[in-house]
Design an enzyme around this catalytic site. Structure first.
Site, PDB file in Angstrom:
ATOM      1  N   GLU A 187       0.853  -1.194   0.000  1.00 22.29           N
ATOM      2  CA  GLU A 187       0.000   0.000   0.000  1.00 22.29           C
ATOM      3  C   GLU A 187       0.882   1.234   0.000  1.00 22.29           C
ATOM      4  O   GLU A 187       2.021   1.184   0.457  1.00 22.29           O
ATOM      5  CB  GLU A 187      -0.852   0.042   1.284  1.00 22.29           C
ATOM      6  CG  GLU A 187      -1.897  -1.018   1.344  1.00 22.29           C
ATOM      7  CD  GLU A 187      -2.526  -1.101   2.732  1.00 22.29           C
ATOM      8  OE1 GLU A 187      -2.451  -0.128   3.508  1.00 22.29           O
ATOM      9  OE2 GLU A 187      -3.080  -2.165   3.042  1.00 22.29           O
ATOM     10  N   LYS A 201       2.210   4.584   1.495  1.00 20.60           N
ATOM     11  CA  LYS A 201       2.288   5.096   2.870  1.00 20.60           C
ATOM     12  C   LYS A 201       1.937   6.583   2.800  1.00 20.60           C
ATOM     13  O   LYS A 201       2.758   7.407   2.387  1.00 20.60           O
ATOM     14  CB  LYS A 201       3.681   4.875   3.454  1.00 20.60           C
ATOM     15  CG  LYS A 201       3.755   5.246   4.918  1.00 20.60           C
ATOM     16  CD  LYS A 201       5.061   4.739   5.519  1.00 20.60           C
ATOM     17  CE  LYS A 201       5.147   5.067   6.987  1.00 20.60           C
ATOM     18  NZ  LYS A 201       5.062   6.488   7.291  1.00 20.60           N
ATOM     19  N   ASP A 233       1.347  10.305   3.702  1.00 25.63           N
ATOM     20  CA  ASP A 233       2.069  11.163   4.641  1.00 25.63           C
ATOM     21  C   ASP A 233       1.101  12.126   5.326  1.00 25.63           C
ATOM     22  O   ASP A 233       0.933  13.264   4.908  1.00 25.63           O
ATOM     23  CB  ASP A 233       3.157  11.932   3.887  1.00 25.63           C
ATOM     24  CG  ASP A 233       4.172  12.524   4.837  1.00 25.63           C
ATOM     25  OD1 ASP A 233       4.108  12.212   6.044  1.00 25.63           O
ATOM     26  OD2 ASP A 233       5.032  13.287   4.368  1.00 25.63           O
ATOM     27  N   TYR A 288      -7.051   2.234   6.471  1.00 28.95           N
ATOM     28  CA  TYR A 288      -6.188   1.113   6.092  1.00 28.95           C
ATOM     29  C   TYR A 288      -6.298  -0.112   7.002  1.00 28.95           C
ATOM     30  O   TYR A 288      -5.631  -1.107   6.750  1.00 28.95           O
ATOM     31  CB  TYR A 288      -4.728   1.553   5.963  1.00 28.95           C
ATOM     32  CG  TYR A 288      -4.165   2.279   7.163  1.00 28.95           C
ATOM     33  CD1 TYR A 288      -4.063   1.652   8.394  1.00 28.95           C
ATOM     34  CD2 TYR A 288      -3.718   3.589   7.056  1.00 28.95           C
ATOM     35  CE1 TYR A 288      -3.556   2.312   9.493  1.00 28.95           C
ATOM     36  CE2 TYR A 288      -3.206   4.263   8.151  1.00 28.95           C
ATOM     37  CZ  TYR A 288      -3.130   3.615   9.357  1.00 28.95           C
ATOM     38  OH  TYR A 288      -2.623   4.261  10.443  1.00 28.95           O
ATOM     39  N   LYS A 301      10.776   3.268   3.483  1.00 30.33           N
ATOM     40  CA  LYS A 301      10.811   4.734   3.411  1.00 30.33           C
ATOM     41  C   LYS A 301      11.598   5.166   2.176  1.00 30.33           C
ATOM     42  O   LYS A 301      12.707   4.655   1.941  1.00 30.33           O
ATOM     43  CB  LYS A 301      11.492   5.316   4.663  1.00 30.33           C
ATOM     44  CG  LYS A 301      10.802   4.971   5.970  1.00 30.33           C
ATOM     45  CD  LYS A 301       9.427   5.589   6.095  1.00 30.33           C
ATOM     46  CE  LYS A 301       9.366   6.926   6.736  1.00 30.33           C
ATOM     47  NZ  LYS A 301       9.822   7.094   8.061  1.00 30.33           N
ATOM     48  N   CYS A 325      32.991  22.133  29.516  1.00 31.63           N
ATOM     49  CA  CYS A 325      31.566  22.228  29.192  1.00 31.63           C
ATOM     50  C   CYS A 325      31.229  23.649  28.733  1.00 31.63           C
ATOM     51  O   CYS A 325      31.541  24.623  29.432  1.00 31.63           O
ATOM     52  CB  CYS A 325      30.728  21.873  30.416  1.00 31.63           C
ATOM     53  SG  CYS A 325      28.970  22.144  30.148  1.00 31.63           S
ATOM     54  N   CYS A 357      28.845  25.153  31.712  1.00 30.37           N
ATOM     55  CA  CYS A 357      29.225  25.387  33.109  1.00 30.37           C
ATOM     56  C   CYS A 357      30.739  25.341  33.299  1.00 30.37           C
ATOM     57  O   CYS A 357      31.236  25.450  34.423  1.00 30.37           O
ATOM     58  CB  CYS A 357      28.552  24.371  34.028  1.00 30.37           C
ATOM     59  SG  CYS A 357      29.199  22.707  33.832  1.00 30.37           S
ATOM     60  N   CYS A 411      29.477  16.130  30.171  1.00 26.18           N
ATOM     61  CA  CYS A 411      29.689  16.994  31.316  1.00 26.18           C
ATOM     62  C   CYS A 411      29.099  16.242  32.505  1.00 26.18           C
ATOM     63  O   CYS A 411      27.927  15.872  32.483  1.00 26.18           O
ATOM     64  CB  CYS A 411      28.958  18.324  31.102  1.00 26.18           C
ATOM     65  SG  CYS A 411      28.827  19.277  32.623  1.00 26.18           S
ATOM     66  N   CYS A 430      25.006  21.286  36.332  1.00 23.37           N
ATOM     67  CA  CYS A 430      25.152  22.017  35.057  1.00 23.37           C
ATOM     68  C   CYS A 430      23.779  22.491  34.587  1.00 23.37           C
ATOM     69  O   CYS A 430      22.852  21.696  34.429  1.00 23.37           O
ATOM     70  CB  CYS A 430      25.782  21.097  34.018  1.00 23.37           C
ATOM     71  SG  CYS A 430      25.751  21.756  32.356  1.00 23.37           S
TER      72      CYS A 430
HETATM   73  S1  IVH Z   1      -0.592   0.322   8.636  1.00 22.43           S
HETATM   74  C1  IVH Z   1       0.453  -0.992  13.232  1.00 22.43           C
HETATM   75  N1  IVH Z   1      -0.884   1.450   6.302  1.00 22.43           N
HETATM   76  O1  IVH Z   1       2.375   5.189   8.840  1.00 22.43           O
HETATM   77  C2  IVH Z   1       0.417   0.196  12.387  1.00 22.43           C
HETATM   78  N2  IVH Z   1       0.025   2.759   8.062  1.00 22.43           N
HETATM   79  O2  IVH Z   1       4.263   3.791  11.422  1.00 22.43           O
HETATM   80  C3  IVH Z   1      -0.346  -0.118  11.143  1.00 22.43           C
HETATM   81  N3  IVH Z   1       0.501   5.062   7.444  1.00 22.43           N
HETATM   82  O3  IVH Z   1       1.501   6.563  11.584  1.00 22.43           O
HETATM   83  C4  IVH Z   1      -0.195   0.958  10.198  1.00 22.43           C
HETATM   84  N4  IVH Z   1      -0.178   4.926   5.357  1.00 22.43           N
HETATM   85  O4  IVH Z   1      -0.634   6.104  10.265  1.00 22.43           O
HETATM   86  C5  IVH Z   1      -0.475   1.609   7.568  1.00 22.43           C
HETATM   87  N5  IVH Z   1      -1.255   2.310   4.185  1.00 22.43           N
HETATM   88  C6  IVH Z   1      -0.847   2.475   5.448  1.00 22.43           C
HETATM   89  C7  IVH Z   1      -0.347   3.705   5.923  1.00 22.43           C
HETATM   90  C8  IVH Z   1       0.090   3.800   7.239  1.00 22.43           C
HETATM   91  C9  IVH Z   1       0.332   5.718   6.291  1.00 22.43           C
HETATM   92  C10 IVH Z   1       1.076   5.642   8.681  1.00 22.43           C
HETATM   93  C11 IVH Z   1       0.394   5.233   9.954  1.00 22.43           C
HETATM   94  C12 IVH Z   1       1.484   5.309  10.998  1.00 22.43           C
HETATM   95  C13 IVH Z   1       2.728   5.138  10.181  1.00 22.43           C
HETATM   96  C14 IVH Z   1       3.346   3.773  10.435  1.00 22.43           C
END
Ligand code: IVH
Length: 670
Positions: free
Chosen positions: A113, A115, A117, A222, A311, A405, A408, A423, A428
């Site tokens: 899927e 990810k 943002d 999701y 990532k 330091c 201090c 330190c 401090c």
């Molecule tokens: S599954 C157990 N699927 O990415 C966590 N997460 O660390 C299950 N995110 O903040 C997450 N798109 O909100 C999943 N297709 C996707 C996602 C997704 C974005 C975010 C999620 C979380 C971070 C994962």
């Protein structure tokens, strides 16, 4: 219209507007023109204004945003909101695949899927009605942002079936809306948002829901909270299809892959075309599809072992290193920070970046005046990657760490086996300030409204010297501080007061005892129940706790042996800060009964209890529910169609019960 006709008309308008809204916002295939939609909405609003008792909580009119709130309530998540472990390259992905295959014992299929943002949200429905939405918070407790989430058109206010479920997803702001918002902010002299994620988060953290309503936010869901199989699905992919059918919006770019090669190809495709999307993504999430396989894999404390987030590589840019500044952290470690000619990278302008430690500066041969490459590690923390040697002019100056330091002036020491310079002066000021910042941080005492700037002021004005002094603060002297008005002072004092009731583990973590992280703090609180009992424990006693090792035990006894520390703890107690654990301590766990101290694995479909009910009841009787069968397992409860776990239990000769035996044993408590 008489009353009955009126009620019927309202129902009808609700139904029509829900259907048209869903077609327009989720399916992207409008059923009627905007004018028709508006006409129905006007009619509904007119009736609702005249008859407020006919405004249903899930009325489509609620999307416009109701009254502003005084603050956000807290929401304890029924299942923790975990995060994902990361993969940064092909190797990490292959390693993940190897671990999965090894644990499951056969080839698995994955769902890839995008990810998204944005920020994670949890949405709770009762009998098909949207009743509560929250942020992730610290994973265990989030904030109630229902009023804001209701304004998001892709979140159904009612489902196609009257289900009671919790779903999770990502709230985000489309790129186009983000660009328009920033233009408008710029024109009205407001600070633009750094990126769409911040804009989405900022919008959902407003107390006035009309702001969120004006910001074109959206949500892709999701997952179903907890184990999706509870709702009759056996695979993640079919539960996503089911979410679509219920009226949610899932992301359609997902793809089923039957090998890690296919996963890698999917990632390559989206690495090349991510910019074509009209929302931002920061990676690809790879999930094991079958719930049965997911269960077999289980979880670590932080994340599921059946999923990984790849990532995208961080964006790199070039700038000039103007100087190196030193800062002293909570534990006294002196960290060099690069001062840079400001440069835009991965969504924000960066003027400072971490250089980690002296060894790394030497290793990379970074010199003041160098042209350097910058990126954001994990897309958040800016760091210096390397200097560009070819661009040197000869005027660059090598950097040497000082002997003393910078705060201090006491002599810095390099502890054996560590790269960092430290330190070690406990008085401090830099360390004392950092200790306060840690104490108030979200996962510790969670006192909102105190950041680095306020701590600096409090310390410099001699209002706060150690963490206990926070509880002596009063209105007048706070009002004297820079940028502190009536409102912020009152919020701050309320937050400080509220923190007094925190459960013990929050404070234990907040004290910043070396090697005592959040997990150890919780274990200690659970084991001892009160701070006083913990303080009495010697190393030997501490080591009787299964999860506590030498390092933590020694650090604790050293810490509680320090007279200054004892003084701070005495003061905290005197100011009324709670020093007891609010959950059930290990001693209070039942020691008798069928589940006391037993490790239970649930597998297959349960029909009398939901999996969650079974788990809760077993835990209430002192048992632990685990995701995978091993030699340590005491009982395996096999529901219908139990597969590999049942086979493994039989192989290991573990007691196997059917669901009826489980229910019977649970009944024994009465
Ligand atoms: S599954 C157990 N699927 O990415 C966590 N997460 O660390 C299950 N995110 O903040 C997450 N798109 O909100 C999943 N297709 C996707 C996602 C997704 C974005 C975010 C999620 C979380 C971070 C994962």
């Amino acid at each position: 219209m008489d009353r009955i006709e009126l009620e019927q008309r309202v129902q009808q308008l609700n139904d029509l507007l829900h259907e048209y809204g869903h077609a327009y916002y989720v399916r992207d295939t409008p059923l009627v023109s905007d004018a028709v939609y508006d006409q129905y909405m006007q009619e509904l609003l007119a009736i609702e204004t005249e008859h407020p008792d006919l405004v249903y909580p899930d009325s489509p009119s609620q999307r416009v945003g109701g009254e502003a709130l005084a603050g956000f309530g807290k929401v304890v998540h029924a299942f923790p909101m975990l995060s994902l472990s990361n993969a940064f390259n092909e190797n990490d992905l292959r390693e993940f695949d190897r671990r999965v295959q090894e644990a499951v014992g056969h080839n698995v299929s994955y769902i890839c899927e995008l990810k998204i943002d944005g920020l994670a949200v949890s949405l709770r429905y009762e009998d098909g009605k949207f009743v509560q939405g929250s942020t992730r918070g610290d994973g265990a407790v989030g904030e109630d942002i229902t009023a804001n989430l209701k304004t998001i058109h892709t979140i159904p206010l009612r489902l196609k079936e009257p289900l009671t479920i919790e779903v999770r997803g990502e709230a985000y702001m489309p790129k186009k809306s983000f660009a328009q918002l920033n233009v408008a902010r710029d024109e009205s002299g407001e600070e633009p948002f750094a990126n769409p994620r911040n804009a989405a988060a900022g919008s959902l953290r407003q107390l006035d829901p009309k702001i969120a309503a004006s910001r074109s936010l959206a949500v892709f869901v999701y997952s179903i909270g907890g184990d999706g199989s509870v709702y009759g699905q056996d695979r993640h992919s079919s539960s996503l299809d089911n979410l679509d059918a219920l009226g949610f919006e899932t992301n359609k770019e997902r793809q089923r892959c039957t090998s890690i090669e296919e996963v890698i190809a999917y990632i390559e495709k989206w690495t090349a075309s991510r910019l074509d999307l009209n929302y931002e993504i920061d990676g690809i999430v790879v999930k094991v599809d079958h719930f049965e396989d997911q269960e077999q894999l289980g979880f670590t404390a932080r994340s599921p072992k059946w999923a990984i987030a790849y990532k995208f590589p961080a964006e790199e840019v070039v700038t000039k290193l103007l100087g190196i500044e030193l800062s002293v952290g909570r534990t006294g470690v002196v960290t060099p920070t690069a001062i840079l000619e400001p440069v835009h990278v991965a969504g924000s302008t960066v003027g400072r970046a971490s250089l980690h430690n002296e060894d790394l500066i030497k290793e990379k041969d970074v010199r003041i005046g160098d042209t350097v490459i910058i990126r954001k590690a994990g897309d958040i923390i800016p760091e210096v990657v390397a200097p560009i040697i070819e661009q040197r002019t000869g005027d660059e100056v090598p950097f040497d760490m000082p002997k003393n330091c910078p705060e201090c002036d006491s002599e810095l020491v390099r502890i054996e086996g560590e790269v960092a310079l430290r330190c070690v002066n406990p008085q401090c000021p830099a360390q004392m300030k950092e200790a306060i910042i840690h104490f108030v941080s979200r996962n510790a005492m969670n006192i909102e409204g105190i950041g680095e700037r306020v701590v600096d002021q409090l310390y410099n004005a001699e209002l706060v010297h150690d963490v206990s002094d926070l509880y002596t603060l009063t209105k007048e002297p706070l009002l004297e501080l820079e940028r502190m008005g009536e409102k912020s002072v009152s919020n701050l004092l309320t937050a400080i007061e509220a923190s007094k009731t925190n459960s013990l583990e929050k404070m234990l973590f907040g004290l910043g005892i070396r090697h005592v992280g959040e997990k150890a703090a919780t274990i200690l609180a659970e084991e001892f129940g009160t701070l006083a009992a913990l303080m009495e424990a010697d190393v030997e006693r501490l080591l009787t706790i299964h999860e506590i090792g030498d390092k933590v035990a020694e650090s604790l006894t050293t810490y509680f042996g320090n007279e200054d520390v004892l003084e701070v703890l005495r003061k905290l107690e005197a100011y009324g800060v709670n020093l007891t654990y609010k959950g059930r301590t290990r001693q209070e766990m039942p020691t008798e009964g069928p589940f006391a101290g037993k490790i239970v694995v649930l597998t297959g479909k349960l029909s009398i209890l939901t999996r969650n009910e079974a788990k809760e009841q077993i835990e209430a009787l002192g048992g632990k529910v685990s995701g995978s069968v091993s030699k340590k397992t005491d009982i395996v409860v096999a529901g219908e169609d139990a597969g590999s776990k049942l086979a493994k239990a039989e192989e290991l000769d573990i007691t196997v019960w059917d669901e009826e035996q489980l229910v019977e044993a649970l009944g024994e408590k009465e």
